[in-house]
Design a protein around this motif. Sequence first.
Motif, mmCIF file in Angstrom:
data_model
loop_
_atom_site.group_PDB
_atom_site.id
_atom_site.type_symbol
_atom_site.label_atom_id
_atom_site.label_comp_id
_atom_site.label_asym_id
_atom_site.label_seq_id
_atom_site.Cartn_x
_atom_site.Cartn_y
_atom_site.Cartn_z
ATOM 1 N N ALA A 305 7.327 -4.888 -7.229
ATOM 2 C CA ALA A 305 6.102 -4.189 -6.844
ATOM 3 C C ALA A 305 5.554 -4.734 -5.533
ATOM 4 N N GLU A 306 5.499 -6.043 -5.414
ATOM 5 C CA GLU A 306 4.972 -6.653 -4.194
ATOM 6 C C GLU A 306 5.879 -6.377 -3.005
ATOM 7 N N ALA A 307 7.202 -6.308 -3.245
ATOM 8 C CA ALA A 307 8.132 -5.995 -2.155
ATOM 9 C C ALA A 307 7.863 -4.601 -1.589
ATOM 10 N N GLU A 308 7.339 -3.714 -2.417
ATOM 11 C CA GLU A 308 7.030 -2.355 -1.973
ATOM 12 C C GLU A 308 5.608 -2.226 -1.433
ATOM 13 N N GLY A 309 4.968 -3.354 -1.206
ATOM 14 C CA GLY A 309 3.649 -3.341 -0.571
ATOM 15 C C GLY A 309 2.479 -3.201 -1.517
ATOM 16 N N ILE A 310 2.708 -3.346 -2.805
ATOM 17 C CA ILE A 310 1.622 -3.228 -3.782
ATOM 18 C C ILE A 310 0.910 -4.565 -3.911
ATOM 19 N N ARG A 311 -0.381 -4.538 -3.748
ATOM 20 C CA ARG A 311 -1.195 -5.755 -3.823
ATOM 21 C C ARG A 311 -1.681 -5.959 -5.249
ATOM 22 N N ILE A 312 -1.502 -7.172 -5.755
ATOM 23 C CA ILE A 312 -1.949 -7.483 -7.112
ATOM 24 C C ILE A 312 -3.159 -8.393 -7.022
ATOM 25 N N ASN A 313 -4.254 -7.940 -7.611
ATOM 26 C CA ASN A 313 -5.507 -8.696 -7.619
ATOM 27 C C ASN A 313 -5.597 -9.481 -8.931
ATOM 28 N N TRP A 314 -5.204 -10.749 -8.877
ATOM 29 C CA TRP A 314 -5.225 -11.577 -10.071
ATOM 30 C C TRP A 314 -6.659 -12.002 -10.388
ATOM 31 N N LEU A 315 -6.901 -12.324 -11.658
ATOM 32 C CA LEU A 315 -8.201 -12.818 -12.123
ATOM 33 C C LEU A 315 -9.343 -11.894 -11.692
ATOM 34 N N ARG A 316 -9.161 -10.605 -11.964
ATOM 35 C CA ARG A 316 -10.189 -9.607 -11.676
ATOM 36 C C ARG A 316 -10.276 -8.644 -12.854
ATOM 37 N N THR A 317 -11.485 -8.161 -13.139
ATOM 38 C CA THR A 317 -11.679 -7.161 -14.184
ATOM 39 C C THR A 317 -12.666 -6.111 -13.687
ATOM 40 N N ILE A 318 -12.433 -4.850 -14.037
ATOM 41 C CA ILE A 318 -13.293 -3.758 -13.564
ATOM 42 C C ILE A 318 -14.571 -3.731 -14.384
ATOM 43 N N LYS A 319 -15.704 -3.737 -13.706
ATOM 44 C CA LYS A 319 -17.008 -3.710 -14.370
ATOM 45 C C LYS A 319 -17.735 -2.387 -14.198
ATOM 46 N N ASP A 320 -17.460 -1.673 -13.099
ATOM 47 C CA ASP A 320 -18.194 -0.431 -12.833
ATOM 48 C C ASP A 320 -17.376 0.411 -11.858
#
Length: 563
Positions: A305-320
């Motif tokens: 996924a990262e090789a294809e340019g997808i950024r992974i946001n670790w230690l994050r959760t959606i609140k709104d």
Amino acid sequence: MRVSEQQRDLTPLAPLGLGRLRSGPVRSQRPLYVDLLPPCNAGCPAGENIQAWLALEKDGDHEAAWRQLTADNPFPAIHGRVCYHPCETACNRVDLDGAVSIHAVERFLGDLAIEHGWQFEPPATRTGRRVLVIGSGPSGLSAAYHLARLGHEVVVRDNGPEPGGMMRYGIPAYRLPRHVLDAEIARLVTLGVRFEQNHRVTDLEAERVEGDFDTVFVAVGAHLSKRVDIPNMDAKRVLDAVTFLRGVETGEQEALSGTVAVYGGGNTAMDAARVARRVGADESVIVYRRTREQMPAHEEEADDAEAEGIRINWLRTIKDMGERDLTVEVQELDEHGRPHGTGIYEMLAADTVILALGQESDTAFLRGVAGVEFDADVVQVHPSTLMTGAPGVFAGGDAVPSQRTVTIGVGHGKRAARSIDAWLRSDEFVKAPRHDIIHSDRLNLWYFGDHDQRQQPELDPVERVKAFEEVVAGLSEQEARFEAGRCLSCGNCFECDGCFGSCPEDAIIKLGKGLRYEFNYAKCTGCGTCYRQCPVHAIEMVAESEFESEGAPVPVADAVERG
């Protein structure tokens, strides 16, 4: 006259003229050829005899290797692409120069079988017993195959338009081309398995009675997405990952645009993010509340996924959710490794949100079946036989407590088929005994030398996000045979002639290619030279007392005819 201790320990001399040596050592141990369990075999959830088919491929007998492989797993072209190969993690060659690329050789054999049209051998006899398999995913297809090979009549019913389950509707085509999936399933039809698609089972007992089925195997997949409530969530902007991937496969999913945020950290999340790029998204990002080390996705999935340019946001959760953005809260881990909020918030652009928070099995139709017990959405089964509390009703794959992978599902199907066969024949199911697993500390790795793993070529990441063309290519015939030749044959003789050449007493008999060797114990002194030099620990030294039927050990030299 008093006999000294020294005199008492001497072996009596044989009379002259008997054609025998008159004295010699007393053997205290003898060598035995053994067959130990290689770690690749032990680590395969589908129960393949990996070492055996690698040996056949090393010799260039491709079809024999394929038939050995498919005795346990009918889908090598599929598994060579989508299995996460725990066999390679266990491979002893890791301690030398890198694991044997088992999945790549498996794929080569699977693709070669499709190219040449190899088919499964039909059963010698038919039993006349009928089995209903519910679900045409990996577990259901595996059970259908093994049951058909055992001579039973098998009908597979599934609510999808085409068979394959999550292999078709969950795994993207760039990982598993559909012509490969179709070819592997087509062999089951030729074998006699009947498929009834677009058939939703709602009343198990009625299906069983009306179809005159003797037994049932439930292998429904985990197609129901888990949901989460997010404040201000607009349904038009939010998709669930399973529905999204299925829609892309069927052509029902509309093209995406802008930034797509995928919420989750499993393999499905990685697939959804990669597919979003291929159906129009300018950018894909992943939001996950734990760390990379804690993610349920396999490491190589995140790497791709990262090789294809997808950024992974670790230690994050959606609140709104705003109109075109997300509010995410930064997480941190407590002393037990559990994430919790920090009160620090960030804004993240997102035109579309795809929820990939896990799936549940659709097992509601089993709720009214007497004896069937549940733990949440999964069915409780006997750990060895996979039979539920209802006699004659078995379950496996995503429907039972287990990791949800293709290979584990296929392994469940094989195990269930053998249990069903025993139940239909009124035989007791006998679990295979565990064998001694051979690890690298018992091998002579110096014997083999360094031979680097053959690598499979991949499409350039910039190009592969533009379409669904297969990302990873296969090995050539020469590369596949080379890779098979890297197998160390751990714990099993591969006829290297080391014992034959090293024995100082000429006590080893070579039986011919494929037949290995045997010991002439009349000549063997138990010196252990053969044992010490064996590169794969296919010989063990065993105390002579374990073989004595009566009296003391025979003096070796006195027992050897010389004339």
